[in-house]
Design a protein around this motif. Structure first.
Motif, PDB file in Angstrom:
ATOM      1  N   ILE A  82      -5.934   7.405   0.705  1.00 24.01           N
ATOM      2  CA  ILE A  82      -4.776   6.515   0.687  1.00 24.01           C
ATOM      3  C   ILE A  82      -4.028   6.531   2.022  1.00 24.01           C
ATOM      4  N   ASP A  83      -4.020   7.666   2.724  1.00 24.03           N
ATOM      5  CA  ASP A  83      -3.344   7.715   4.019  1.00 24.03           C
ATOM      6  C   ASP A  83      -4.076   6.869   5.055  1.00 24.03           C
ATOM      7  N   VAL A  89       0.827  -1.213   0.000  1.00 16.95           N
ATOM      8  CA  VAL A  89       0.000   0.000   0.000  1.00 16.95           C
ATOM      9  C   VAL A  89       0.860   1.262   0.000  1.00 16.95           C
ATOM     10  N   LYS A  90       2.046   1.203   0.620  1.00 12.83           N
ATOM     11  CA  LYS A  90       2.932   2.374   0.559  1.00 12.83           C
ATOM     12  C   LYS A  90       3.513   2.542  -0.843  1.00 12.83           C
ATOM     13  N   SER A  91       3.732   1.432  -1.524  1.00 12.59           N
ATOM     14  CA  SER A  91       4.180   1.514  -2.923  1.00 12.59           C
ATOM     15  C   SER A  91       3.103   2.153  -3.787  1.00 12.59           C
ATOM     16  N   ASN A 126       3.103  10.004  -8.156  1.00 11.89           N
ATOM     17  CA  ASN A 126       4.077  10.103  -9.250  1.00 11.89           C
ATOM     18  C   ASN A 126       3.566   9.429 -10.518  1.00 11.89           C
ATOM     19  N   LEU A 127       2.264   9.527 -10.758  1.00 12.86           N
ATOM     20  CA  LEU A 127       1.654   8.817 -11.885  1.00 12.86           C
ATOM     21  C   LEU A 127       2.206   9.281 -13.231  1.00 12.86           C
ATOM     22  N   GLU A 128       2.320  10.584 -13.409  1.00 17.82           N
ATOM     23  CA  GLU A 128       2.749  11.102 -14.711  1.00 17.82           C
ATOM     24  C   GLU A 128       4.162  10.642 -15.040  1.00 17.82           C
ATOM     25  N   ALA A 165      -5.266  -0.962  -3.527  1.00 22.27           N
ATOM     26  CA  ALA A 165      -4.849  -0.610  -2.172  1.00 22.27           C
ATOM     27  C   ALA A 165      -5.893  -1.066  -1.154  1.00 22.27           C
ATOM     28  N   ILE A 166      -7.173  -0.839  -1.456  1.00 21.91           N
ATOM     29  CA  ILE A 166      -8.244  -1.310  -0.583  1.00 21.91           C
ATOM     30  C   ILE A 166      -8.169  -2.820  -0.436  1.00 21.91           C
TER      31      ILE A 166
END
Length: 317
Positions: A263-264, A30-32, A39-41, A73-74
Motif C-alpha cells: 500500500i505504501d 489511496v491514502k483513505s 483500522n479495519l476492525e 487502491a491498485i
C-alpha cells in the motif's frame, strides 16, 4: 473561424477545464484506503453481523474485504497514471483541446503509455512543455543548471516508475474493473483448507497483499496482452489433471497469477503521477498565458512533494 479565433476560444475552454480539476483526488482515495486498512476492525465492527457468512475459515474483514480494498487502491493508482499520460497524449494540439481531452480510449492510452520513450529526455521535455538542454553542458549559472538537471532526471525517473507499475498491474486492474475475475477469497480454496490460524496471521499484516487474479485464454494470449509471460498458478483437481493441455489449447483452462502489492508503494506511485500532472497543467496554462511582448517564459518543474513545484524563467528566444 480563423486559426487565431479557434486558439483564443480553446484557451477559454482550457481555463474552464483546468480550474474544475482536482487531480489530488486519486491521492486522497489511496491514502483513505491505506488509513482504512490499518483500522479495519474499528471501521467494520458494527457491520460484522451483516458481513459474516457460514463456512468461512478466514476473518472476512482481514480477508475478503481487505483484498478488495487493495484491488481498489491498485485501480486508483492505475487511473492516476492514465490521467497523466492521456492528458499528455491529448494536449499535443491545444487548438483542438475540447475535441480531444474529454474523450477516453483505454486501448489507445495503454499503447501510448507502454510505448512512451522514457529514455529520450528531449521527448520528455517536449511533452511537459519544458525547454530541452543537454545535461552534460553546464550553464554559466551552475546552481540553476543543477536544479534544471535534477528536475529533468526526476521527471524521467518518475515516468519510468509509472510505466513499470502500469505494466505490472494492468491486467489485475482490468480484471477487477471489468468482471468477476479476481479472487477475493483465495484462502477458501481446498488447497488452503485446514490452516486457518496461519492464514489469518498472514492476512492481518495490513500493508501488503497478494492480488490473486484469474485469466482465461492461452498463455500466448496473456503474453500478447501484457508483453510478458505469466508466473501462473493452477489448482489441479482429479478430473482436470489428464486434460490440462487440451483445456489450455482451447482457452478453457482456469489459471491465476499472484502479484504482491504494497500500500505504501501504491500511495507513492499515485503521488508521483499527481505531481507530474500538476506540473504539466502549470506549463499548459503558462503556454496559454504567453504574450508576444513577454521576454521570459516561466516553466514549472516537479519537486519530491505533492503540491510543490519550482519555476525557472527562460528567455523566449
Amino acid at each position: 473561424m480563423t486559426d487565431e479565433e479557434r486558439w483564443r476560444a480553446s484557451i477559454d475552454q482550457i481555463y474552464t477545464y483546468g480550474n474544475s480539476q482536482y487531480p489530488e483526488w486519486r491521492v486522497v482515495a489511496v491514502k483513505s484506503i491505506r488509513k482504512l486498512l490499518f483500522n479495519l476492525e474499528e471501521f467494520y465492527g458494527d457491520m460484522l453481523p451483516d458481513l459474516e457468512y457460514e463456512g468461512s475459515q478466514v476473518d472476512i474483514v482481514h480477508g475478503q474485504i481487505r483484498n478488495g480494498w487493495f484491488y481498489e487502491a491498485i485501480s486508483q493508482a492505475e487511473q492516476a497514471i492514465e490521467d497523466l499520460f492521456s492528458t499528455m497524449m491529448n494536449l499535443e494540439n491545444l487548438s483542438y483541446f475540447a475535441k480531444n481531452v474529454v474523450q477516453y480510449n483505454a486501448t489507445k492510452v495503454k499503447k501510448y503509455i507502454w510505448k512512451f520513450d522514457v529514455e529520450d529526455l528531449e521527448y520528455i521535455c517536449g511533452q511537459f512543455r519544458v525547454p530541452y538542454f543537454p545535461l552534460d553542458e553546464v550553464w554559466e549559472k551552475e546552481k540553476v543548471f543543477d536544479s534544471y538537471k535534477e528536475a529533468v532526471l526526476r521527471t524521467q525517473g518518475y515516468l519510468k516508475e509509472l510505466k513499470e507499475f502500469h505494466r505490472k498491474y494492468y491486467v489485475d486492474y482490468c480484471q477487477y474493473k471489468h468482471g468477476l475475475a479476481v479472487a477475493l477469497s483465495p484462502a477458501e480454496n481446498p488447497i488452503m483448507k485446514g490452516d486457518a490460524e496461519r492464514i489469518n496471521s498472514i492476512l492481518k499484516k495490513p500493508e501488503k497483499c497478494g492480488l490473486w487474479t484469474f485469466h482465461q485464454g492461452t498463455v500466448g494470449d496473456y503474453e500478447k496482452r501484457t508483453g510478458s509471460l505469466p508466473a501462473l498458478g493452477i489448482i489441479l483437481k482429479q478430473d482436470m489433471q489428464a486434460h490440462v493441455r487440451e483445456l489450455h489449447d482451447e482457452g478453457n483452462l482456469l489459471y491465476h497469477t499472484i502479484h504482491l502489492a504494497d500500500i505504501d508503494e501504491i500511495v507513492s506511485i499515485t503521488e508521483k503521477a499527481c505531481i507530474l500532472l500538476n506540473v504539466l497543467w502549470k506549463n499548459i496554462i503558462g503556454v496559454c498565458m504567453e504574450k508576444d511582448t513577454d521576454d521570459f517564459r516561466e516553466v514549472a518543474f516537479p519537486s519530491e512533494t505533492l503540491k510543490r513545484y519550482f519555476v525557472i524563467g527562460f528567455p523566449r528566444d
